[in-house]
Design a protein around this motif. Structure first.
Motif, PDB file in Angstrom:
ATOM      1  N   PHE A 238      16.611 -56.465  18.803  1.00 49.97           N
ATOM      2  CA  PHE A 238      15.302 -55.944  18.384  1.00 49.97           C
ATOM      3  C   PHE A 238      14.388 -56.155  19.585  1.00 49.97           C
ATOM      4  O   PHE A 238      13.836 -57.233  19.780  1.00 49.97           O
ATOM      5  N   LEU A 239      14.279 -55.119  20.417  1.00 45.89           N
ATOM      6  CA  LEU A 239      13.531 -55.220  21.672  1.00 45.89           C
ATOM      7  C   LEU A 239      12.100 -54.750  21.468  1.00 45.89           C
ATOM      8  O   LEU A 239      11.867 -53.659  20.941  1.00 45.89           O
ATOM      9  N   VAL A 240      11.134 -55.578  21.899  1.00 46.79           N
ATOM     10  CA  VAL A 240       9.725 -55.256  21.669  1.00 46.79           C
ATOM     11  C   VAL A 240       8.946 -55.286  22.972  1.00 46.79           C
ATOM     12  O   VAL A 240       9.120 -56.194  23.792  1.00 46.79           O
ATOM     13  N   HIS A 241       8.123 -54.245  23.150  1.00 48.75           N
ATOM     14  CA  HIS A 241       7.188 -54.236  24.279  1.00 48.75           C
ATOM     15  C   HIS A 241       5.867 -53.662  23.800  1.00 48.75           C
ATOM     16  O   HIS A 241       5.798 -52.501  23.400  1.00 48.75           O
ATOM     17  N   ARG A 242       4.825 -54.453  23.796  1.00 52.11           N
ATOM     18  CA  ARG A 242       3.498 -54.017  23.327  1.00 52.11           C
ATOM     19  C   ARG A 242       3.565 -53.366  21.945  1.00 52.11           C
ATOM     20  O   ARG A 242       3.098 -52.230  21.737  1.00 52.11           O
ATOM     21  N   LYS A 243       4.224 -54.079  21.020  1.00 49.09           N
ATOM     22  CA  LYS A 243       4.319 -53.622  19.617  1.00 49.09           C
ATOM     23  C   LYS A 243       5.184 -52.369  19.431  1.00 49.09           C
ATOM     24  O   LYS A 243       5.236 -51.784  18.346  1.00 49.09           O
ATOM     25  N   LYS A 244       5.829 -51.908  20.516  1.00 46.74           N
ATOM     26  CA  LYS A 244       6.758 -50.777  20.398  1.00 46.74           C
ATOM     27  C   LYS A 244       8.188 -51.318  20.396  1.00 46.74           C
ATOM     28  O   LYS A 244       8.517 -52.244  21.144  1.00 46.74           O
ATOM     29  N   ILE A 245       9.011 -50.706  19.559  1.00 43.79           N
ATOM     30  CA  ILE A 245      10.375 -51.187  19.351  1.00 43.79           C
ATOM     31  C   ILE A 245      11.365 -50.167  19.921  1.00 43.79           C
ATOM     32  O   ILE A 245      11.184 -48.958  19.747  1.00 43.79           O
ATOM     33  N   ALA A 246      12.409 -50.677  20.575  1.00 43.65           N
ATOM     34  CA  ALA A 246      13.390 -49.783  21.200  1.00 43.65           C
ATOM     35  C   ALA A 246      14.376 -49.243  20.172  1.00 43.65           C
ATOM     36  O   ALA A 246      14.966 -49.994  19.397  1.00 43.65           O
ATOM     37  N   LEU A 247      14.535 -47.917  20.189  1.00 43.57           N
ATOM     38  CA  LEU A 247      15.521 -47.250  19.346  1.00 43.57           C
ATOM     39  C   LEU A 247      16.393 -46.381  20.238  1.00 43.57           C
ATOM     40  O   LEU A 247      15.928 -45.833  21.243  1.00 43.57           O
ATOM     41  N   GLN A 248      17.665 -46.262  19.839  1.00 49.09           N
ATOM     42  CA  GLN A 248      18.624 -45.510  20.646  1.00 49.09           C
ATOM     43  C   GLN A 248      19.361 -44.533  19.741  1.00 49.09           C
ATOM     44  O   GLN A 248      19.738 -44.895  18.627  1.00 49.09           O
ATOM     45  N   LYS A 249      19.557 -43.303  20.230  1.00 48.99           N
ATOM     46  CA  LYS A 249      20.290 -42.324  19.424  1.00 48.99           C
ATOM     47  C   LYS A 249      21.782 -42.544  19.602  1.00 48.99           C
ATOM     48  O   LYS A 249      22.263 -42.707  20.727  1.00 48.99           O
ATOM     49  N   TYR A 305      19.271 -60.548  18.002  1.00 46.61           N
ATOM     50  CA  TYR A 305      18.305 -61.184  18.893  1.00 46.61           C
ATOM     51  C   TYR A 305      16.984 -60.422  18.917  1.00 46.61           C
ATOM     52  O   TYR A 305      16.965 -59.191  18.998  1.00 46.61           O
ATOM     53  N   PHE A 306      15.908 -61.192  18.835  1.00 43.06           N
ATOM     54  CA  PHE A 306      14.547 -60.645  18.959  1.00 43.06           C
ATOM     55  C   PHE A 306      14.087 -60.942  20.381  1.00 43.06           C
ATOM     56  O   PHE A 306      14.032 -62.101  20.779  1.00 43.06           O
ATOM     57  N   VAL A 307      13.789 -59.881  21.147  1.00 48.13           N
ATOM     58  CA  VAL A 307      13.442 -60.081  22.555  1.00 48.13           C
ATOM     59  C   VAL A 307      12.132 -59.379  22.892  1.00 48.13           C
ATOM     60  O   VAL A 307      12.015 -58.156  22.713  1.00 48.13           O
ATOM     61  N   GLU A 308      11.152 -60.157  23.358  1.00 42.67           N
ATOM     62  CA  GLU A 308       9.925 -59.544  23.868  1.00 42.67           C
ATOM     63  C   GLU A 308      10.147 -59.272  25.353  1.00 42.67           C
ATOM     64  O   GLU A 308      10.309 -60.196  26.137  1.00 42.67           O
ATOM     65  N   LEU A 319       9.006 -47.048  20.030  1.00 35.75           N
ATOM     66  CA  LEU A 319       8.244 -46.469  18.925  1.00 35.75           C
ATOM     67  C   LEU A 319       7.600 -47.543  18.071  1.00 35.75           C
ATOM     68  O   LEU A 319       8.107 -48.669  17.978  1.00 35.75           O
ATOM     69  N   SER A 320       6.507 -47.155  17.405  1.00 39.68           N
ATOM     70  CA  SER A 320       5.864 -48.094  16.488  1.00 39.68           C
ATOM     71  C   SER A 320       6.691 -48.201  15.206  1.00 39.68           C
ATOM     72  O   SER A 320       7.477 -47.316  14.869  1.00 39.68           O
ATOM     73  N   LYS A 321       6.508 -49.309  14.513  1.00 42.64           N
ATOM     74  CA  LYS A 321       7.168 -49.538  13.229  1.00 42.64           C
ATOM     75  C   LYS A 321       6.982 -48.352  12.291  1.00 42.64           C
ATOM     76  O   LYS A 321       7.936 -47.846  11.692  1.00 42.64           O
ATOM     77  N   GLU A 322       5.718 -47.872  12.201  1.00 45.74           N
ATOM     78  CA  GLU A 322       5.416 -46.798  11.260  1.00 45.74           C
ATOM     79  C   GLU A 322       6.122 -45.504  11.630  1.00 45.74           C
ATOM     80  O   GLU A 322       6.658 -44.799  10.765  1.00 45.74           O
ATOM     81  N   THR A 323       6.153 -45.174  12.913  1.00 44.99           N
ATOM     82  CA  THR A 323       6.802 -43.939  13.346  1.00 44.99           C
ATOM     83  C   THR A 323       8.285 -43.964  13.001  1.00 44.99           C
ATOM     84  O   THR A 323       8.837 -42.995  12.481  1.00 44.99           O
ATOM     85  N   VAL A 324       8.933 -45.085  13.276  1.00 46.05           N
ATOM     86  CA  VAL A 324      10.361 -45.195  12.978  1.00 46.05           C
ATOM     87  C   VAL A 324      10.592 -45.006  11.485  1.00 46.05           C
ATOM     88  O   VAL A 324      11.446 -44.228  11.050  1.00 46.05           O
ATOM     89  N   GLU A 325       9.813 -45.722  10.689  1.00 45.68           N
ATOM     90  CA  GLU A 325      10.059 -45.695   9.251  1.00 45.68           C
ATOM     91  C   GLU A 325       9.775 -44.326   8.639  1.00 45.68           C
ATOM     92  O   GLU A 325      10.391 -43.943   7.651  1.00 45.68           O
ATOM     93  N   ASN A 326       8.852 -43.587   9.244  1.00 44.70           N
ATOM     94  CA  ASN A 326       8.511 -42.279   8.689  1.00 44.70           C
ATOM     95  C   ASN A 326       9.403 -41.151   9.199  1.00 44.70           C
ATOM     96  O   ASN A 326       9.551 -40.132   8.526  1.00 44.70           O
ATOM     97  N   GLU A 327       9.966 -41.308  10.383  1.00 45.36           N
ATOM     98  CA  GLU A 327      10.589 -40.138  11.005  1.00 45.36           C
ATOM     99  C   GLU A 327      12.031 -40.313  11.472  1.00 45.36           C
ATOM    100  O   GLU A 327      12.709 -39.337  11.744  1.00 45.36           O
ATOM    101  N   TYR A 328      12.518 -41.558  11.609  1.00 46.08           N
ATOM    102  CA  TYR A 328      13.836 -41.759  12.204  1.00 46.08           C
ATOM    103  C   TYR A 328      14.836 -42.319  11.207  1.00 46.08           C
ATOM    104  O   TYR A 328      14.534 -43.270  10.489  1.00 46.08           O
ATOM    105  N   ALA A 329      16.023 -41.715  11.171  1.00 44.72           N
ATOM    106  CA  ALA A 329      17.057 -42.149  10.232  1.00 44.72           C
ATOM    107  C   ALA A 329      17.820 -43.335  10.803  1.00 44.72           C
ATOM    108  O   ALA A 329      18.568 -43.202  11.776  1.00 44.72           O
TER     109      ALA A 329
END
Length: 347
Positions: A238-249, A305-308, A319-329
């Motif tokens: 769970f990679l975080v940078h400035r409240k944005k979380i890394a997602l991979q297709k 692992y949670f990594v800042e 992406l922000s938490k909200e964007t992921v939850e609303n738009e990404y499967a």
DNA sequence: AATCCGGGGTC
DNA sequence: GACCCAGGATT
């Protein structure tokens, strides 16, 4: 088959009086029947209910389905599993628009040619939506028939399933095709249950049941053992940078193809190496709760692992938490890690 | 005929 | 943990 006429009659009578009130039973729209049967493949009624209505709000017609973005469809299917079902559903929808003017063909063999429609689903649509004499043989029906006739044949064999498809199609009652199909499945789903708890005492066809007569209901159906699962060991981030979380297709082929995931690698790879190969300047690494996820043929054992981190790379989407939850499967395998990561994010 | 493809409920 | 499920496509 012995007593088949009487059994069919009793079963249909029972079904008419005891059918559960399900959303897809309130319609005769072939598209709705089709969608429900695809969703119900290897999936329980209770799991399907919330998905069915929501899907139809976004894709109210076959033509709308054909024209909907694939990512939108995957989001609508998120958590339901077997994601190729929804891709095939759309392929079939496009075929129906191109070749049949947007309406399902009222023909078993034409249905069978559409992507994602196999013998079971073609039989279900044909009998339920179009009153055609084709049986729909699924796991429930095989269990019911195996017990009813004390049939020793292995139900995992294609030959056994094919034989029941022929037999039950020949028994199909004119005018009650859909009720017969659904009655058989309803009996399997609510009365002739697997394992230790068949409810023979309330079964409408108990007096015809050969397994019951032999006091051997639990010895049926006969089925060969299935292969065991292989284990895979992953490190998930769970990679975080400035409240944005890394997602991979995920890759376009194979398990969970085309869905989104938290970045991960084989556990054999050292964590700093993995991060540096992704072009991530590693920050503080916190351990998260380990997770296990079981698929049909694979078990994932995940160290999490949670990594800042200090930078965003370009291989991932940040992406922000909200964007992921609303738009990404995001597949269910990652849901618990996602939840824990988001709660850590609050602090 | 065997393998791949999710996820959740139940005991 | 073991078993089950409203299956179909691919090889």
């Amino acid at each position: 088959m012995k007593d088949s006429k009487d059994i069919v009659k009793e079963l249909i009578q029972w079904y008419k009086e005891n059918a559960r009130d399900l959303p897809w039973r309130r319609t005769k729209n072939p598209y709705h029947i089709w969608l429900s049967e695809i969703m119900l493949q290897q999936t329980r009624v209770e799991a399907v209910k919330p998905y069915f209505q929501r899907f139809l709000q976004t894709c109210p017609t076959i033509e709308a389905l054909a024209n909907t973005e694939e990512d939108t469809l995957l989001k609508l299917w998120e958590g339901l599993g077997y994601y190729s079902r929804v891709r095939n559903l759309q392929k079939a929808a496009k075929t129906v628009v191109d070749e049949y003017g947007g309406a399902l063909p009222q023909d078993y063999h034409a249905l069978r040619k559409l992507k994602g429609i196999g013998p079971y689903t073609a039989g279900a649509i044909a009998s339920i939506a179009f009153s055609l004499p084709y049986a729909a043989v699924d796991g429930n029906v095989l269990r019911v028939m195996s017990r009813l006739t004390a049939d020793e044949r292995d139900i995992t064999l294609a030959s056994t399933k094919g034989a029941w498809e022929e037999e039950l199609s020949s028994m199909m009652p004119t005018g009650d095709e859909g009720n017969f199909t659904q009655g058989l499945m309803e009996l399997g789903a609510t009365v002739c249950l697997p394992n230790g708890n068949p409810k023979c005492e309330i079964c409408p066809v108990r007096k015809y049941c050969q397994a019951y007569r032999k006091n051997a209901v639990l010895q049926f159906p006969v089925k060969s053992p299935k292969k065991e699962r292989t284990k895979e060991y992953l490190s998930v981030f769970f990679l975080v940078h400035r409240k944005k979380i890394a997602l991979q297709k995920r890759d376009g082929k194979g398990l969970l193809s085309g869905l989104w995931q938290l970045p991960n690698c084989n556990q054999e790879k050292a964590l700093p190496v993995a991060l540096s190969e992704w072009g991530i300047l590693s920050g503080n690494i916190k351990d998260m709760k380990a997770q296990k996820h079981i698929f049909t043929h694979i078990e994932w054992h995940m160290s999490c692992y949670f990594v800042e981190v200090e930078n965003e790379n370009k291989d991932f989407l940040w992406l922000s938490k909200e964007t992921v939850e609303n738009e990404y499967a995001l597949p269910s395998a990652f849901k618990k890690i996602w939840q824990e990561g988001c709660s850590l994010l609050e602090d």
